[in-house]
Design a protein around this motif. Structure first.
Motif, mmCIF file in Angstrom:
data_model
loop_
_atom_site.group_PDB
_atom_site.id
_atom_site.type_symbol
_atom_site.label_atom_id
_atom_site.label_comp_id
_atom_site.label_asym_id
_atom_site.label_seq_id
_atom_site.Cartn_x
_atom_site.Cartn_y
_atom_site.Cartn_z
ATOM 1 N N TYR A 72 -2.394 -49.436 32.591
ATOM 2 C CA TYR A 72 -0.669 -50.156 32.161
ATOM 3 C C TYR A 72 -0.408 -51.081 31.319
ATOM 4 C CZ TYR A 72 4.602 -50.966 31.753
ATOM 5 O OH TYR A 72 5.700 -51.572 31.316
ATOM 6 N N VAL A 73 -0.603 -50.762 29.364
ATOM 7 C CA VAL A 73 -0.609 -52.653 28.275
ATOM 8 C C VAL A 73 0.482 -52.480 27.862
ATOM 9 C CG1 VAL A 73 -1.831 -53.086 26.909
ATOM 10 C CG2 VAL A 73 -2.928 -51.010 27.781
ATOM 11 N N ASN A 74 1.273 -53.445 28.485
ATOM 12 C CA ASN A 74 3.065 -54.232 27.495
ATOM 13 C C ASN A 74 2.657 -55.831 27.104
ATOM 14 O OD1 ASN A 74 5.343 -54.145 26.997
ATOM 15 N ND2 ASN A 74 5.624 -53.430 28.540
ATOM 16 N N PHE A 75 2.929 -56.556 26.861
ATOM 17 C CA PHE A 75 3.371 -57.639 26.474
ATOM 18 C C PHE A 75 2.999 -58.398 27.947
ATOM 19 C CE2 PHE A 75 6.062 -57.766 22.308
ATOM 20 C CZ PHE A 75 4.797 -57.299 21.542
ATOM 21 N N ALA A 76 2.866 -59.352 28.085
ATOM 22 C CA ALA A 76 2.634 -60.933 29.356
ATOM 23 C C ALA A 76 3.501 -60.600 30.524
ATOM 24 C CB ALA A 76 1.919 -61.431 29.245
ATOM 25 N N MET A 106 2.787 -68.287 24.345
ATOM 26 C CA MET A 106 3.134 -68.748 23.585
ATOM 27 C C MET A 106 3.230 -67.783 21.972
ATOM 28 S SD MET A 106 4.015 -73.326 23.076
ATOM 29 C CE MET A 106 3.041 -73.048 24.807
ATOM 30 N N ASP A 107 1.340 -66.812 22.394
ATOM 31 C CA ASP A 107 1.323 -66.006 21.571
ATOM 32 C C ASP A 107 2.435 -65.379 20.585
ATOM 33 O OD1 ASP A 107 -1.121 -66.904 22.077
ATOM 34 O OD2 ASP A 107 -2.173 -65.217 22.482
ATOM 35 N N ASP A 108 3.593 -64.901 21.101
ATOM 36 C CA ASP A 108 4.537 -63.937 21.005
ATOM 37 C C ASP A 108 5.289 -64.867 19.671
ATOM 38 O OD1 ASP A 108 5.559 -61.895 20.128
ATOM 39 O OD2 ASP A 108 7.231 -61.695 21.465
ATOM 40 N N PRO A 110 7.098 -66.415 16.807
ATOM 41 C CA PRO A 110 8.278 -66.123 16.279
ATOM 42 C C PRO A 110 8.681 -65.567 16.400
ATOM 43 C CG PRO A 110 6.863 -65.885 14.289
ATOM 44 C CD PRO A 110 5.894 -65.887 16.020
ATOM 45 N N ASP A 111 8.323 -64.391 17.577
ATOM 46 C CA ASP A 111 9.209 -63.504 17.483
ATOM 47 C C ASP A 111 10.073 -63.293 18.896
ATOM 48 O OD1 ASP A 111 7.698 -61.568 15.926
ATOM 49 O OD2 ASP A 111 6.810 -60.648 17.375
ATOM 50 N N GLY A 112 10.248 -64.474 18.919
ATOM 51 C CA GLY A 112 11.519 -64.786 20.686
ATOM 52 C C GLY A 112 11.326 -65.432 21.602
ATOM 53 N N ALA A 113 11.264 -66.900 21.437
ATOM 54 C CA ALA A 113 11.031 -68.050 22.776
ATOM 55 C C ALA A 113 11.131 -67.067 23.905
ATOM 56 C CB ALA A 113 12.008 -68.779 22.888
ATOM 57 N N SER A 114 12.637 -65.744 23.999
ATOM 58 C CA SER A 114 12.196 -65.485 25.499
ATOM 59 C C SER A 114 11.730 -64.451 25.425
ATOM 60 C CB SER A 114 13.871 -63.972 25.419
ATOM 61 O OG SER A 114 13.440 -63.029 24.279
ATOM 62 N N HIS A 115 10.106 -64.400 25.114
ATOM 63 C CA HIS A 115 8.783 -62.951 24.745
ATOM 64 C C HIS A 115 7.893 -63.444 25.530
ATOM 65 C CE1 HIS A 115 12.110 -59.678 24.240
ATOM 66 N NE2 HIS A 115 10.879 -59.202 22.856
ATOM 67 N N HIS A 116 8.400 -65.099 25.049
ATOM 68 C CA HIS A 116 6.976 -66.363 25.731
ATOM 69 C C HIS A 116 6.821 -65.798 27.011
ATOM 70 C CE1 HIS A 116 8.001 -68.902 22.131
ATOM 71 N NE2 HIS A 116 6.905 -67.599 21.168
ATOM 72 N N ALA A 117 5.404 -65.599 27.021
ATOM 73 C CA ALA A 117 4.964 -65.628 28.644
ATOM 74 C C ALA A 117 4.097 -66.701 30.143
ATOM 75 C CB ALA A 117 4.124 -64.341 29.603
ATOM 76 N N LEU A 118 4.926 -67.225 30.085
ATOM 77 C CA LEU A 118 4.274 -68.598 30.738
ATOM 78 C C LEU A 118 4.397 -69.141 31.850
ATOM 79 C CD1 LEU A 118 6.466 -71.051 27.451
ATOM 80 C CD2 LEU A 118 3.915 -70.824 28.219
#
Length: 303
Positions: A72-76, A106-108, A110-118
């Motif tokens: 299952y591959v998705n954004f972290a 923070m690899d995402d 400029p797409d939005g900080a809500s998508h940053h997987a920290l």
């Protein structure tokens, strides 16, 4: 410079060609995670579940119960966060699922900080029975996927989005557990998870040019953590730096802090990562520099 995520589709295709019963599961991000390459080669083994991560995770468990090896591959952020309840149940069942988190930390950008997987390492490290792999450069992705299919049970693989250098493996081959990829002395030790290879390597090089002699250690398997090997590597190092594209809480820095405390060691530990804060949207390299995930930050804490 190569982007590790660009090898995700190729790695899945290679496993399928070797005869593994691979199926790929997507949540409407195949072009971003590069699973569209696998889809083109094996359309009958590709499942588009849409933006329904909990259902996708449950579907992956069902595929595993039928004898397949689902990736299952998705954004972290989504594969560990949005579907965490289903992931926990999968770990409870020791389901043979493989999760790939692209765009970690923070690899995402400029797409939005809500998508940053920290928080993804913390969210997965807390779960019993799961293995966590953090391959570094693009050449290590296929090896990590092969390592994952040989493990009976849930595996989380963290794959960087950003292009980064490919490490010369003529001296030290791909690290599968934890090992020093550079070892010139005991002045210091830098430990890194795979997605910050560039920052860790650059910091090590800069310190070396200043006459410091230390170790650069890749923690390629964060869980289960090889405590014995870690203690051997840092036995005579008075100062340790951990660097991760993640919060310092619960990830690599947390793991090392726990071990040092439990072993009663007086080693000075510096943890580099975000510190109890949400990040902002922007260029990922600039963001990492701002939040102290950088070569300059390594040199600063060790100066």
């Amino acid at each position: 410079m190569k982007a590790p995520r660009d090898e995700i589709g190729n790695a899945l295709i290679a496993l399928k060609q070797q005869g593994y019963p691979i199926v790929a599961i997507d949540s409407d991000l195949a072009s971003s995670t590069r699973t569209d390459q696998f889809q083109a080669a094996y359309p009958d083994a590709f499942f588009e579940m849409g933006i329904a991560e909990g259902s996708a995770m449950s579907f992956a468990v069902g595929q595993a119960l039928e004898g397949n090896i689902p990736f299952y591959v998705n954004f972290a952020m989504f594969v560990t966060g949005t579907a965490w309840t289903q992931l926990r149940q999968a770990c409870y069942a020791n389901a043979n699922i493989k999760l790939v988190g692209s765009h970690p930390g923070m690899d995402d950008g400029p797409d939005g900080a809500s998508h940053h997987a920290l928080e993804d390492l913390a969210l997965t490290r807390v779960l019993p029975g799961i293995t966590i792999l953090t391959p570094a450069d693009a050449e290590e992705v296929a090896g990590a996927f092969e390592q994952a299919v040989r493990i009976a049970g849930p595996v989380y693989i963290r794959v960087a989005r950003e292009p980064m250098p490919v490490r010369d493996k003529s001296i030290v081959p791909r690290v599968t557990d934890i090992d020093a990829v550079e070892n010139a002395g005991n002045d210091f030790a830098i430990l890194y998870e795979g997605t910050v290879l560039e920052q860790a390597s650059t910091g090590y090089t800069q310190l070396s040019t200043q006459g410091k002699r230390g170790k650069l250690i890749h923690v390629a398997t964060l869980k289960p953590f090889n405590r014995q090997r870690f203690l051997q590597l840092v036995a005579d190092c008075p100062r340790i730096v951990t660097i991760e594209n993640h919060t310092i809480t619960g990830g690599l820095g947390g793991q090392i802090a726990e071990v040092l405390a439990e072993e009663g060691l007086s080693t000075r530990l510096h943890r580099l990562g975000t510190r109890d804060t949400f990040t902002e949207s922007g260029n990922s390299r600039q963001l990492k520099e701002k939040y102290g995930i950088s070569a300059s930050a390594i040199c600063e804490v060790l100066k």
